[in-house]
Scaffold this motif. Structure first.
Motif, mmCIF file in Angstrom:
data_model
loop_
_atom_site.group_PDB
_atom_site.id
_atom_site.type_symbol
_atom_site.label_atom_id
_atom_site.label_comp_id
_atom_site.label_asym_id
_atom_site.label_seq_id
_atom_site.Cartn_x
_atom_site.Cartn_y
_atom_site.Cartn_z
ATOM 1 N N ALA A 228 0.835 -1.207 0.000
ATOM 2 C CA ALA A 228 0.000 0.000 0.000
ATOM 3 C C ALA A 228 0.867 1.253 0.000
ATOM 4 O O ALA A 228 0.585 2.216 -0.702
ATOM 5 N N ARG A 229 1.953 1.249 0.790
ATOM 6 C CA ARG A 229 2.855 2.404 0.807
ATOM 7 C C ARG A 229 3.522 2.588 -0.549
ATOM 8 O O ARG A 229 3.685 3.701 -1.033
ATOM 9 N N ARG A 230 3.917 1.491 -1.178
ATOM 10 C CA ARG A 230 4.540 1.549 -2.500
ATOM 11 C C ARG A 230 3.555 2.139 -3.508
ATOM 12 O O ARG A 230 3.912 2.961 -4.336
ATOM 13 N N HIS A 231 2.278 1.724 -3.436
ATOM 14 C CA HIS A 231 1.260 2.239 -4.356
ATOM 15 C C HIS A 231 1.040 3.732 -4.140
ATOM 16 O O HIS A 231 0.954 4.505 -5.083
ATOM 17 N N ARG A 232 0.958 4.158 -2.874
ATOM 18 C CA ARG A 232 0.734 5.578 -2.590
ATOM 19 C C ARG A 232 1.888 6.427 -3.118
ATOM 20 O O ARG A 232 1.686 7.505 -3.634
ATOM 21 N N SER A 233 3.105 5.930 -3.005
ATOM 22 C CA SER A 233 4.260 6.718 -3.433
ATOM 23 C C SER A 233 4.369 6.793 -4.949
ATOM 24 O O SER A 233 5.100 7.612 -5.472
ATOM 25 N N SER A 234 3.657 5.937 -5.672
ATOM 26 C CA SER A 234 3.749 5.945 -7.128
ATOM 27 C C SER A 234 2.556 6.634 -7.786
ATOM 28 O O SER A 234 2.382 6.546 -8.985
ATOM 29 N N ARG A 235 1.744 7.312 -7.013
ATOM 30 C CA ARG A 235 0.591 8.017 -7.572
ATOM 31 C C ARG A 235 1.048 9.185 -8.441
ATOM 32 O O ARG A 235 2.074 9.807 -8.181
#
Length: 153
Positions: free
Chosen positions: A23-30
């Motif tokens: 989830a953190r990885r996804h948020r950082s790639s927005r």
């Protein structure tokens, strides 16, 4: 039985932790951007609209010259709303992807707000802009009335 419970609890903890990393990885790639025009702009044919005030630039793909350069490949929702001065001409603008018109939008000869929205696939490094496609030199109104925004779906 206690060992089985401990193992299940440890497994659940690990899965939850790994899920949070994802989830953190996804948020950082927005990727998302939004910009407005603050000044009027007299347009030439095939000239991009300059959106000079950046409101949001998550992923750093938007350039204040009015061009979005995709930092990641994917499906993007892109929208623009333009306001033009009262002039005796009909104007036509387009959402342009890699130099190709994706969608047109136009206004008549009165004060008018007009807009267009598309969902398209954009590869990393490709550009999208808002361009005047008619040879009649309209003036696009600034003062935060004209906008360009988009985000990675």
């Amino acid at each position: 039985m206690v060992q089985l419970r401990c193992r299940l609890l440890l497994l659940a903890f690990c899965l939850c932790y790994l899920g949070n990393i994802d989830a953190r990885r996804h948020r950082s790639s927005r990727v998302a951007f939004s910009a407005v025009k603050t000044t009027n702009q007299k347009m030439s044919v095939n000239q991009d609209v300059i959106f000079d005030k950046v409101l949001l630039n998550k992923g750093y793909g938007f350039r204040p010259i009015g061009v979005f350069k995709a930092p990641r490949s994917g499906m993007y929702m892109l929208t623009s709303s333009l306001f033009h001065l009262k002039e005796e001409l009909t104007i036509q603008f387009a959402i342009v992807h890699q130099g190709n018109v994706v969608a047109n939008f136009h206004g008549t000869n009165d004060w008018e707000q007009f807009s267009q929205t598309v969902i398209i696939h954009v590869k990393k490094g490709e550009t999208v802009s808002i361009r005047n496609v008619r040879n009649n030199n309209p003036t696009i109104y600034g003062f935060n009335f004209s906008t360009f925004s988009g985000y990675l779906l």
